[in-house]
Write a protein that holds these residues in place. Structure first.
Motif, PDB file in Angstrom:
ATOM      1  N   MET A   1      49.238  81.963  56.869  1.00 13.13           N
ATOM      2  CA  MET A   1      48.437  80.846  57.346  1.00 13.13           C
ATOM      3  C   MET A   1      47.577  80.322  56.199  1.00 13.13           C
ATOM      4  SD  MET A   1      47.670  79.616  60.555  1.00 13.13           S
ATOM      5  CE  MET A   1      46.536  78.448  61.152  1.00 13.13           C
ATOM      6  N   THR A   2      47.461  79.043  56.099  1.00  7.45           N
ATOM      7  CA  THR A   2      46.679  78.413  55.047  1.00  7.45           C
ATOM      8  C   THR A   2      45.193  78.535  55.344  1.00  7.45           C
ATOM      9  OG1 THR A   2      48.207  76.623  55.615  1.00  7.45           O
ATOM     10  CG2 THR A   2      47.073  76.444  53.559  1.00  7.45           C
ATOM     11  N   ASP A   3      44.427  78.613  54.293  1.00  9.11           N
ATOM     12  CA  ASP A   3      42.975  78.644  54.473  1.00  9.11           C
ATOM     13  C   ASP A   3      42.470  77.213  54.586  1.00  9.11           C
ATOM     14  OD1 ASP A   3      42.706  81.419  54.306  1.00  9.11           O
ATOM     15  OD2 ASP A   3      42.745  81.361  52.119  1.00  9.11           O
ATOM     16  N   MET A   4      42.122  76.804  55.802  1.00 10.25           N
ATOM     17  CA  MET A   4      41.580  75.472  56.033  1.00 10.25           C
ATOM     18  C   MET A   4      40.153  75.616  56.522  1.00 10.25           C
ATOM     19  SD  MET A   4      44.589  73.201  57.820  1.00 10.25           S
ATOM     20  CE  MET A   4      44.811  74.246  59.235  1.00 10.25           C
ATOM     21  N   ASN A   5      39.288  74.765  56.003  1.00  6.48           N
ATOM     22  CA  ASN A   5      37.930  74.782  56.528  1.00  6.48           C
ATOM     23  C   ASN A   5      37.843  73.798  57.697  1.00  6.48           C
ATOM     24  OD1 ASN A   5      37.267  72.136  55.583  1.00  6.48           O
ATOM     25  ND2 ASN A   5      36.793  72.947  53.569  1.00  6.48           N
ATOM     26  N   HIS A   6      36.699  73.692  58.308  1.00  8.20           N
ATOM     27  CA  HIS A   6      36.533  72.848  59.492  1.00  8.20           C
ATOM     28  C   HIS A   6      36.640  71.360  59.198  1.00  8.20           C
ATOM     29  CE1 HIS A   6      32.476  73.124  57.855  1.00  8.20           C
ATOM     30  NE2 HIS A   6      32.215  72.004  58.469  1.00  8.20           N
ATOM     31  N   ASN A   7      36.688  70.977  57.920  1.00  9.83           N
ATOM     32  CA  ASN A   7      36.808  69.569  57.544  1.00  9.83           C
ATOM     33  C   ASN A   7      38.228  69.194  57.166  1.00  9.83           C
ATOM     34  OD1 ASN A   7      34.083  68.911  57.918  1.00  9.83           O
ATOM     35  ND2 ASN A   7      33.570  69.767  55.931  1.00  9.83           N
ATOM     36  N   GLU A   8      39.194  70.080  57.427  1.00 13.50           N
ATOM     37  CA  GLU A   8      40.578  69.830  57.057  1.00 13.50           C
ATOM     38  C   GLU A   8      41.506  69.946  58.264  1.00 13.50           C
ATOM     39  OE1 GLU A   8      40.821  71.313  52.475  1.00 13.50           O
ATOM     40  OE2 GLU A   8      40.990  72.858  54.028  1.00 13.50           O
ATOM     41  N   LYS A   9      42.654  69.303  58.129  1.00 11.97           N
ATOM     42  CA  LYS A   9      43.642  69.312  59.198  1.00 11.97           C
ATOM     43  C   LYS A   9      45.017  69.172  58.567  1.00 11.97           C
ATOM     44  CE  LYS A   9      45.041  66.732  63.265  1.00 11.97           C
ATOM     45  NZ  LYS A   9      44.542  66.433  64.561  1.00 11.97           N
ATOM     46  N   LYS A  10      46.037  69.738  59.209  1.00 13.16           N
ATOM     47  CA  LYS A  10      47.405  69.667  58.713  1.00 13.16           C
ATOM     48  C   LYS A  10      48.154  68.549  59.436  1.00 13.16           C
ATOM     49  CE  LYS A  10      51.407  72.668  57.981  1.00 13.16           C
ATOM     50  NZ  LYS A  10      51.921  74.029  58.191  1.00 13.16           N
ATOM     51  N   CYS A  11      48.766  67.659  58.671  1.00 10.79           N
ATOM     52  CA  CYS A  11      49.539  66.557  59.239  1.00 10.79           C
ATOM     53  C   CYS A  11      50.821  67.105  59.860  1.00 10.79           C
ATOM     54  CB  CYS A  11      49.876  65.543  58.147  1.00 10.79           C
ATOM     55  SG  CYS A  11      50.967  64.211  58.698  1.00 10.79           S
ATOM     56  N   SER A  12      51.126  66.667  61.072  1.00 14.24           N
ATOM     57  CA  SER A  12      52.320  67.159  61.755  1.00 14.24           C
ATOM     58  C   SER A  12      53.604  66.560  61.185  1.00 14.24           C
ATOM     59  CB  SER A  12      52.236  66.856  63.252  1.00 14.24           C
ATOM     60  OG  SER A  12      52.249  65.463  63.474  1.00 14.24           O
ATOM     61  N   LYS A  13      53.496  65.507  60.382  1.00  8.37           N
ATOM     62  CA  LYS A  13      54.682  64.863  59.802  1.00  8.37           C
ATOM     63  C   LYS A  13      54.974  65.387  58.392  1.00  8.37           C
ATOM     64  CE  LYS A  13      57.866  61.624  59.687  1.00  8.37           C
ATOM     65  NZ  LYS A  13      59.078  61.725  60.460  1.00  8.37           N
ATOM     66  N   CYS A  14      54.025  65.248  57.475  1.00  4.83           N
ATOM     67  CA  CYS A  14      54.259  65.644  56.079  1.00  4.83           C
ATOM     68  C   CYS A  14      53.854  67.089  55.805  1.00  4.83           C
ATOM     69  CB  CYS A  14      53.538  64.707  55.121  1.00  4.83           C
ATOM     70  SG  CYS A  14      51.733  64.786  55.196  1.00  4.83           S
ATOM     71  N   LYS A  15      53.168  67.718  56.756  1.00  6.66           N
ATOM     72  CA  LYS A  15      52.733  69.125  56.675  1.00  6.66           C
ATOM     73  C   LYS A  15      51.676  69.381  55.600  1.00  6.66           C
ATOM     74  CE  LYS A  15      55.880  70.086  59.723  1.00  6.66           C
ATOM     75  NZ  LYS A  15      55.570  69.713  61.065  1.00  6.66           N
ATOM     76  N   ALA A  16      51.115  68.337  55.030  1.00  5.03           N
ATOM     77  CA  ALA A  16      50.071  68.499  54.011  1.00  5.03           C
ATOM     78  C   ALA A  16      48.724  68.752  54.685  1.00  5.03           C
ATOM     79  CB  ALA A  16      49.984  67.257  53.140  1.00  5.03           C
ATOM     80  N   VAL A  17      47.905  69.584  54.079  1.00  6.96           N
ATOM     81  CA  VAL A  17      46.552  69.827  54.562  1.00  6.96           C
ATOM     82  C   VAL A  17      45.656  68.784  53.905  1.00  6.96           C
ATOM     83  CG1 VAL A  17      44.626  71.448  54.633  1.00  6.96           C
ATOM     84  CG2 VAL A  17      46.973  72.288  54.885  1.00  6.96           C
ATOM     85  N   LYS A  18      44.993  67.990  54.734  1.00 11.06           N
ATOM     86  CA  LYS A  18      44.168  66.890  54.241  1.00 11.06           C
ATOM     87  C   LYS A  18      42.803  66.907  54.906  1.00 11.06           C
ATOM     88  CE  LYS A  18      48.079  63.839  53.380  1.00 11.06           C
ATOM     89  NZ  LYS A  18      48.525  62.462  53.431  1.00 11.06           N
ATOM     90  N   SER A  19      41.901  66.153  54.320  1.00 11.20           N
ATOM     91  CA  SER A  19      40.573  65.981  54.898  1.00 11.20           C
ATOM     92  C   SER A  19      40.712  65.276  56.240  1.00 11.20           C
ATOM     93  CB  SER A  19      39.726  65.138  53.953  1.00 11.20           C
ATOM     94  OG  SER A  19      38.566  64.676  54.604  1.00 11.20           O
ATOM     95  N   LYS A  20      39.845  65.601  57.180  1.00 10.05           N
ATOM     96  CA  LYS A  20      39.890  64.958  58.493  1.00 10.05           C
ATOM     97  C   LYS A  20      39.655  63.453  58.388  1.00 10.05           C
ATOM     98  CE  LYS A  20      38.985  68.834  61.518  1.00 10.05           C
ATOM     99  NZ  LYS A  20      38.155  69.382  62.587  1.00 10.05           N
ATOM    100  N   LYS A  21      39.074  62.998  57.290  1.00 14.18           N
ATOM    101  CA  LYS A  21      38.864  61.569  57.071  1.00 14.18           C
ATOM    102  C   LYS A  21      40.190  60.836  56.895  1.00 14.18           C
ATOM    103  CE  LYS A  21      34.338  62.147  54.989  1.00 14.18           C
ATOM    104  NZ  LYS A  21      33.502  61.954  53.798  1.00 14.18           N
ATOM    105  N   GLU A  22      41.255  61.572  56.594  1.00 16.99           N
ATOM    106  CA  GLU A  22      42.583  60.998  56.392  1.00 16.99           C
ATOM    107  C   GLU A  22      43.347  60.804  57.704  1.00 16.99           C
ATOM    108  OE1 GLU A  22      43.960  59.911  53.469  1.00 16.99           O
ATOM    109  OE2 GLU A  22      41.960  60.252  52.663  1.00 16.99           O
ATOM    110  N   PHE A  23      42.704  61.073  58.837  1.00 17.89           N
ATOM    111  CA  PHE A  23      43.332  60.939  60.150  1.00 17.89           C
ATOM    112  C   PHE A  23      42.562  59.926  60.985  1.00 17.89           C
ATOM    113  CE2 PHE A  23      44.515  64.995  58.479  1.00 17.89           C
ATOM    114  CZ  PHE A  23      45.814  65.205  58.910  1.00 17.89           C
ATOM    115  N   SER A  24      43.279  59.077  61.692  1.00 19.97           N
ATOM    116  CA  SER A  24      42.643  58.095  62.574  1.00 19.97           C
ATOM    117  C   SER A  24      42.124  58.781  63.831  1.00 19.97           C
ATOM    118  CB  SER A  24      43.649  57.017  62.979  1.00 19.97           C
ATOM    119  OG  SER A  24      44.095  56.310  61.852  1.00 19.97           O
ATOM    120  N   LYS A  25      41.151  58.149  64.461  1.00 19.22           N
ATOM    121  CA  LYS A  25      40.607  58.684  65.703  1.00 19.22           C
ATOM    122  C   LYS A  25      41.609  58.477  66.839  1.00 19.22           C
ATOM    123  CE  LYS A  25      35.807  57.931  64.504  1.00 19.22           C
ATOM    124  NZ  LYS A  25      34.564  57.230  64.858  1.00 19.22           N
TER     125      LYS A  25
END
Length: 69
Positions: A1-25
């Protein structure tokens, strides 16, 4: 499992771990955010438009009419 902090999320399409700012509401999302990042969502929308530009315009215009202020 990747180490993600509470400000990160994994994209279900590209599988990259990105900042939550990179996701729309998204109100119905589990965490209030879309499952796919803005980059992947944009790619999908551009592909849909390229495949059917007239249908995309009609859909957009219908949304604008339903949501006019």
């Amino acid at each position: 499992m990747t180490d993600m902090n509470h400000n990160e999320k994994k994209c279900s399409k590209c599988k990259a771990v990105k900042s939550k700012k990179e996701f729309s509401k998204r109100a119905t999302g589990k965490d209030g955010l879309n499952a796919t990042c803005k980059t992947c969502t944009g790619r999908k929308r551009r592909a849909q438009y390229k495949k059917n530009p007239e249908g995309s315009r009609e859909s957009s215009n219908a949304w604008k009419e339903r949501n006019a202020e």
